[in-house]
Write a protein that holds these residues in place. Structure first.
Motif, short mmCIF file in Angstrom:
data_model
loop_
_atom_site.label_atom_id
_atom_site.label_comp_id
_atom_site.label_asym_id
_atom_site.label_seq_id
_atom_site.Cartn_x
_atom_site.Cartn_y
_atom_site.Cartn_z
N PHE A 1 -37.91 -57.01 48.05
CA PHE A 1 -38.94 -56.78 49.07
C PHE A 1 -38.65 -57.59 50.33
N THR B 1 -35.76 -58.87 51.42
CA THR B 1 -34.54 -58.48 52.15
C THR B 1 -34.50 -56.98 52.42
N GLN B 2 -35.41 -56.22 51.78
CA GLN B 2 -35.39 -54.76 51.86
C GLN B 2 -34.06 -54.20 51.40
N ASN B 3 -33.47 -54.89 50.44
CA ASN B 3 -32.20 -54.41 49.89
C ASN B 3 -32.21 -54.63 48.38
N LEU C 1 -42.33 -51.75 46.62
CA LEU C 1 -41.03 -51.91 47.28
C LEU C 1 -40.77 -50.84 48.33
N GLU D 1 -39.24 -48.44 50.52
CA GLU D 1 -37.87 -47.99 50.78
C GLU D 1 -36.83 -48.84 50.06
N ALA D 2 -37.23 -50.02 49.63
CA ALA D 2 -36.26 -50.93 49.01
C ALA D 2 -36.05 -50.64 47.53
N TRP E 1 -32.11 -45.90 47.45
CA TRP E 1 -30.73 -46.20 47.82
C TRP E 1 -29.74 -45.30 47.12
#
Lengths: 360, 144
Positions: free
Chosen positions: B58, B60-62, B124, B126-127, B132
């Motif tokens: 969350f 780092t959005q990664n 979350l 988009e993360a 992904w």
């Protein structure tokens, strides 16, 4: 010089206190990081644990609860620390007690009813623990695995029994009906009004008696000697003429019965009905308390009182400090188990050096 | 009851979705068990790494950083357990129980402290790993 050569006051008192202090230090650090004053929080914790009067003191019950579990755990431990025969998370308190209660509470007077409930609880506990014990002794199953599975089975079974048979018609809450007044254990506050409105009840004495019996049986009887021998080295004990499988099964029966008696306090003494989650993790905490108390009755008594106080103090702390949720206490509990249960000899080398230095 | 009422498709899907957790837990337990360690603390490690990976993903959005952080935390807890069991010659089972109990409390406390959502990590969005993966394979059936 190993820990065995240290004087008893060092291993029995100084080490546990040092461990406890380090656990509380870490806890204080976390509380500090949460943005609260650790010293003030600890004061609230201690005050509320001391304060007995004026309102329902939950910790009193919890104390007794924990204490009742403990001997079960220790009995098991003594049976086998070496071959991992530690009674894992023992068995849920079974509904035996409740069944006895519900069946008879309308007909029997209290002096028959309460022993009937206790015997029912102990009997169910023993029977439930018999199966993993039998599997371990005769089939070589791993007792930690079987008892964990039996926890799950017992939990699901309880759920089924409550929802299917015990829940009063029209109720949503998964709990049985409330017992009649004859099934309530006498509370200590009835005789000692000083204590205030507390659920502390006579099962407290039951726990102390159980602890005393445990101490005598394990440390002062030939049966206890056999038990400890089995725990230290199964093969040597077998060579010396101990019937290993009988020992395992009997130990599990006793352990189960004691665990069953743990239900007496919370069900007959406090809530007076059977609900799903009344165990509240006491089985796991019990193992840690047994270790923290160095498997000695007095140590067990003291450490379970400490845990009871901490549990109650944790509730109060979270009420007064919005930044500290109740779960903080669960964390502190885990820390104490880690420091006092698992890393019990953390400060032993330092202490040995100190003692040696004095003697030289 | 007809055949459709069984919702066989959704049962299979949820079975497959739930399986990886158990596969990983079983493998972790197996590795430990093979070396003679009874790892009771798996539950606590899973919990801690679930929280940390969600929080890092969350922040780092990664999601990949989340996975790395989760693994790191879990390994750190295992190190602690190893320190207790090997260096301190403590009891493995008790160390595991301690980790379970401590983590079930600590994750809630920290999550509440950081996100103020009743002990949960935020959605979350988009993360998520699924988003992904769909970027990598847009034609996969569940991505369209």
């Amino acid at each position: 010089m190993t820990t065995n050569d240290m004087p008893r006051w060092a291993t029995g008192i100084v080490l546990p206190i040092l461990n406890l202090l380090s656990a509380l230090l870490v806890a204080a650090l976390v509380i500090h990081l949460l943005g609260e004053d650790p010293v003030e929080s600890m004061q609230i914790l201690i005050n509320s644990a001391d304060r007995q009067s004026g309102r329902p003191v939950v910790h009193a019950v919890l104390r007794v609860d924990l204490r009742l579990y403990r001997p079960g755990r220790v009995g098991g431990d003594a049976g086998g620390p070496v071959q991992h025969r530690r009674r894992g998370p023992d068995v849920f308190r079974r509904p035996g007690l409740t069944l006895a209660m519900l069946a008879f509470d309308a007909t029997l007077p209290w002096y028959l009813l309460i022993p009937a409930g206790m015997i029912g609880a102990a009997l169910f506990g023993a029977l439930w623990a018999f199966i993993p014990g039998y599997l371990q002794a005769k089939r070589g199953s791993h007792i930690v695995v079987t008892t964990i599975m039996f926890n799950f089975i017992a939990a699901s079974l309880m759920n089924f029994v409550i929802v299917k048979y015990l829940i009063p018609p029209g109720e949503q809450n998964t709990a049985s009906r409330v017992f009649s007044a004859a099934a309530e254990l006498p509370r200590l506050s009835d005789w000692l009004p000083v204590l205030g409105d507390t659920p502390l009840n006579v099962s407290f004495f039951l726990a102390i008696v159980a602890l005393a019996i445990y101490g005598v049986m394990v440390s002062r009887s030939s049966w206890g000697y056999k038990l400890r021998a089995t725990g230290l080295n199964k093969h040597a004990a077998h060579y010396a003429g101990v019937k290993i499988s009988a020992m395992i099964i009997v130990t599990m029966l006793i352990s189960g019965a004691l665990a069953g008696l743990g239900a007496v306090n919370s069900i007959m003494g406090s809530t007076h009905y059977l609900s799903l989650n009344f165990v509240g993790g006491a089985g796991f905490v019990g193992i840690a308390i047994a270790l923290m108390g160095r498997q000695h009755p007095v140590g067990i008594f003291l450490s379970s009182v400490l845990f009871g106080a901490l549990i109650q103090g944790g509730f109060d702390l979270s009420l007064e400090k919005p930044n500290i949720p109740t779960e903080t206490f669960i964390f502190i509990q885990g820390l104490i188990i880690l420091f006092c249960g698992a890393m019990e000899n953390l400060y032993a080398p330092v202490l040995i050096k100190l003692i040696k230095g004095k003697q030289a | 009851m007809s055949f459709e009422d069984l919702h066989l498709g959704s049962i299979v899907v949820s079975t497959v979705r739930n399986a990886p957790v158990l596969i990983f837990a079983a493998m972790a337990g197996l590795f430990a068990e093979r070396s003679g360690v009874v790892d009771i603390g798996l539950e606590g490690k899973i919990l801690a790494s679930a929280f940390v990976s969600a929080a890092v993903a969350f922040a780092t959005q990664n999601p990949w950083y989340g996975i790395l952080a989760g693994m790191a935390v879990s390994a750190a807890l295992a190190l602690l357990q190893g320190y207790v069991a090997v260096t301190q010659k403590g009891n493995q089972l008790v160390a595991g129980i301690a980790i379970n109990i401590a983590m079930s409390g600590l994750t809630f406390v920290v999550a509440q402290y950081f996100f103020q959502q009743g002990g949960r990590t935020p959605d979350l969005g988009e993360a998520r790993l699924a988003t992904w993966c769909c970027r990598a394979a847009p034609r996969w059936p569940t991505c369209r």
